[in-house]
Design a protein around this motif. Structure first.
Motif, PDB file in Angstrom:
ATOM      1  N   UNK A 284      -5.296  -3.948  -6.699  1.00  0.00           N
ATOM      2  CA  UNK A 284      -5.626  -3.136  -5.527  1.00  0.00           C
ATOM      3  C   UNK A 284      -6.720  -2.115  -5.800  1.00  0.00           C
ATOM      4  N   UNK A 285      -6.715  -1.499  -6.981  1.00  0.00           N
ATOM      5  CA  UNK A 285      -7.583  -0.353  -7.240  1.00  0.00           C
ATOM      6  C   UNK A 285      -8.635  -0.600  -8.316  1.00  0.00           C
ATOM      7  N   UNK A 286      -8.614  -1.758  -8.932  1.00  0.00           N
ATOM      8  CA  UNK A 286      -9.689  -2.109  -9.859  1.00  0.00           C
ATOM      9  C   UNK A 286      -9.601  -1.476 -11.216  1.00  0.00           C
ATOM     10  N   UNK A 287      -8.465  -0.873 -11.549  1.00  0.00           N
ATOM     11  CA  UNK A 287      -8.304  -0.242 -12.855  1.00  0.00           C
ATOM     12  C   UNK A 287      -6.816  -0.117 -13.137  1.00  0.00           C
ATOM     13  N   UNK A 288      -6.460   0.346 -14.317  1.00  0.00           N
ATOM     14  CA  UNK A 288      -5.052   0.499 -14.673  1.00  0.00           C
ATOM     15  C   UNK A 288      -4.550   1.880 -14.257  1.00  0.00           C
ATOM     16  N   UNK A 289      -3.233   2.049 -14.128  1.00  0.00           N
ATOM     17  CA  UNK A 289      -2.708   3.369 -13.761  1.00  0.00           C
ATOM     18  C   UNK A 289      -3.127   4.475 -14.723  1.00  0.00           C
ATOM     19  N   UNK A 290      -3.117   4.196 -16.034  1.00  0.00           N
ATOM     20  CA  UNK A 290      -3.458   5.241 -16.999  1.00  0.00           C
ATOM     21  C   UNK A 290      -4.926   5.621 -16.938  1.00  0.00           C
TER      22      UNK A 290
ATOM     23  N   UNK B 269     -19.105  -1.547 -12.010  1.00  0.00           N
ATOM     24  CA  UNK B 269     -18.252  -2.475 -12.745  1.00  0.00           C
ATOM     25  C   UNK B 269     -17.228  -3.104 -11.825  1.00  0.00           C
ATOM     26  N   UNK B 270     -16.602  -2.287 -10.956  1.00  0.00           N
ATOM     27  CA  UNK B 270     -15.594  -2.814 -10.055  1.00  0.00           C
ATOM     28  C   UNK B 270     -16.198  -3.811  -9.078  1.00  0.00           C
ATOM     29  N   UNK B 271     -17.429  -3.546  -8.617  1.00  0.00           N
ATOM     30  CA  UNK B 271     -18.067  -4.461  -7.681  1.00  0.00           C
ATOM     31  C   UNK B 271     -18.305  -5.829  -8.318  1.00  0.00           C
ATOM     32  N   UNK B 272     -18.472  -5.841  -9.649  1.00  0.00           N
ATOM     33  CA  UNK B 272     -18.741  -7.103 -10.331  1.00  0.00           C
ATOM     34  C   UNK B 272     -17.465  -7.863 -10.657  1.00  0.00           C
ATOM     35  N   UNK B 273     -16.300  -7.255 -10.415  1.00  0.00           N
ATOM     36  CA  UNK B 273     -15.022  -7.840 -10.775  1.00  0.00           C
ATOM     37  C   UNK B 273     -14.343  -8.376  -9.527  1.00  0.00           C
ATOM     38  N   UNK B 274     -14.174  -9.692  -9.374  1.00  0.00           N
ATOM     39  CA  UNK B 274     -13.592 -10.228  -8.157  1.00  0.00           C
ATOM     40  C   UNK B 274     -12.168  -9.771  -7.935  1.00  0.00           C
ATOM     41  N   UNK B 275     -11.457  -9.341  -8.982  1.00  0.00           N
ATOM     42  CA  UNK B 275     -10.084  -8.887  -8.801  1.00  0.00           C
ATOM     43  C   UNK B 275     -10.009  -7.498  -8.219  1.00  0.00           C
ATOM     44  N   UNK B 276     -11.153  -6.794  -8.147  1.00  0.00           N
ATOM     45  CA  UNK B 276     -11.111  -5.399  -7.726  1.00  0.00           C
ATOM     46  C   UNK B 276     -11.405  -5.208  -6.253  1.00  0.00           C
ATOM     47  N   UNK B 277     -11.468  -6.284  -5.441  1.00  0.00           N
ATOM     48  CA  UNK B 277     -11.712  -6.155  -4.014  1.00  0.00           C
ATOM     49  C   UNK B 277     -10.623  -5.309  -3.385  1.00  0.00           C
TER      50      UNK B 277
ATOM     51  N   UNK C  97       0.826  -1.203   0.000  1.00  0.00           N
ATOM     52  CA  UNK C  97       0.000   0.000   0.000  1.00  0.00           C
ATOM     53  C   UNK C  97       0.864   1.258   0.000  1.00  0.00           C
ATOM     54  N   UNK C  98       2.000   1.214   0.688  1.00  0.00           N
ATOM     55  CA  UNK C  98       2.917   2.360   0.680  1.00  0.00           C
ATOM     56  C   UNK C  98       3.420   2.624  -0.740  1.00  0.00           C
ATOM     57  N   UNK C  99       3.748   1.561  -1.454  1.00  0.00           N
ATOM     58  CA  UNK C  99       4.192   1.721  -2.841  1.00  0.00           C
ATOM     59  C   UNK C  99       3.078   2.264  -3.728  1.00  0.00           C
ATOM     60  N   UNK C 100       1.879   1.765  -3.523  1.00  0.00           N
ATOM     61  CA  UNK C 100       0.764   2.201  -4.364  1.00  0.00           C
ATOM     62  C   UNK C 100       0.394   3.660  -4.100  1.00  0.00           C
ATOM     63  N   UNK C 101       0.420   4.085  -2.837  1.00  0.00           N
ATOM     64  CA  UNK C 101       0.120   5.493  -2.568  1.00  0.00           C
ATOM     65  C   UNK C 101       1.197   6.389  -3.172  1.00  0.00           C
ATOM     66  N   UNK C 102       2.464   5.941  -3.108  1.00  0.00           N
ATOM     67  CA  UNK C 102       3.526   6.710  -3.756  1.00  0.00           C
ATOM     68  C   UNK C 102       3.330   6.735  -5.268  1.00  0.00           C
TER      69      UNK C 102
END
Length: 286
Positions: A247-253, A265-273, A209-214
């Motif tokens: 972690x965030x349910x979408x791509x960086x871009x 859409x994110x709620x329907x995607x099990x990878x986006x928890x 999470x520290x890396x992702x917030x950075x």
């Protein structure tokens, strides 16, 4: 954040209006603005990224989110890249239904429209019955939305805090758990146990999470995805994008663009928890 002096004084007056709504835009980043207000603040962010730091931790608010700061909470605000949004400042008596700690909500279409509607309300005039009802609808909507988890909690133990600070100073560090334990003069087992006790996350989850917030902060300033990925110590851009999407349910871009997927859409995607426990198998070995 770009509030005119007259409104700033009004916002900080505990005997002032029940509700003050303003539109805010900052073309330049805001760096470490310290504040504490006698009223609660909701901020609908439509552009950019804002980081709010308290003694509990660091909360990241991204585009199309609603940040919440309770009354009397000392905090530091920092923005990354141009930011824009709507601020709604509530008298303390209207804040009981909202969390007693800083939080971030998904900006639903209804909540966004209600906050923008409040821009037309005169702050010097008492709230009329229809306005009170709309305010209650907003509070109910936020209560049902639930909070998002872009929150990096601080450990309290000074040894763990020294590790957390070192990780934030160098998020690309390749040190493993045992090496960080030696750095803090603590056993690896104790370090692992106390991180969970004090932050609710395993050491590996906290570091991720520290890396992702950075990453979010760097991406908000326009840095390229490849540069961010390599600067954070990922072996490849694809590995970074996978971790980001998990972690965030979408791509960086897409996160900062119009292509970001809706909450439905994110709620329907099990990878986006977004829950840290979902990341356990991926990151505990870090």
């Amino acid at each position: 954040m770009g509030i005119p002096d007259a409104l700033h004084r009004l916002v900080h007056d505990p005997a002032g209006p029940e509700l003050i709504a303003i539109r805010v835009r900052n073309d330049e980043p805001l760096d470490s603005s310290h504040d504490s207000m006698p009223r609660g603040a909701l901020f609908l962010l439509t552009e950019g990224l804002v980081a709010v730091q308290t003694d509990r931790g660091r909360v990241i608010a991204g585009p199309r989110s609603i940040g919440w700061m309770p009354p009397g909470q000392a905090h530091t605000v920092q923005s990354f890249g141009p930011t824009a949004g709507v601020g709604v400042f509530l008298a303390e008596r209207h804040c009981a239904a909202l969390p007693p700690h800083p939080a971030q909500f998904e900006a639903s279409a209804l909540a966004s429209l209600l906050m923008q509607r409040m821009l037309d309300w005169l702050p010097e005039a008492p709230l009329e019955p229809p306005q009170r009802r709309l305010l209650q609808v907003l509070l109910d909507e936020l209560g049902q939305a639930g909070t998002q988890s872009l929150h990096l909690p601080w450990p309290k133990d000074e040894r763990l805090l020294s590790v957390a600070r070192a990780l934030l100073a160098n998020p690309a560090s390749g040190r493993r758990l045992e090496q960080w334990a030696r750095f803090a003069d603590i056993s690896a087992r104790t370090l692992s146990r106390k991180f969970v006790e004090e932050t609710g996350m395993s050491f590996g989850q906290w570091r991720q999470w520290a890396r992702l917030t950075q990453a979010l902060e760097w991406l908000a300033t326009g840095q390229a995805v490849k540069h961010v990925a390599l600067s954070l110590g990922y072996d490849s851009v694809s590995a970074f994008i996978k971790a980001f999407r998990l972690a965030l349910g979408t791509t960086p871009s897409a996160y900062f663009g119009a292509g970001r997927r809706s909450a439905v859409t994110r709620d329907a995607d099990p990878e986006s928890d977004l829950s840290p426990t979902h990341l356990a198998g991926e990151f505990d070995a870090l």
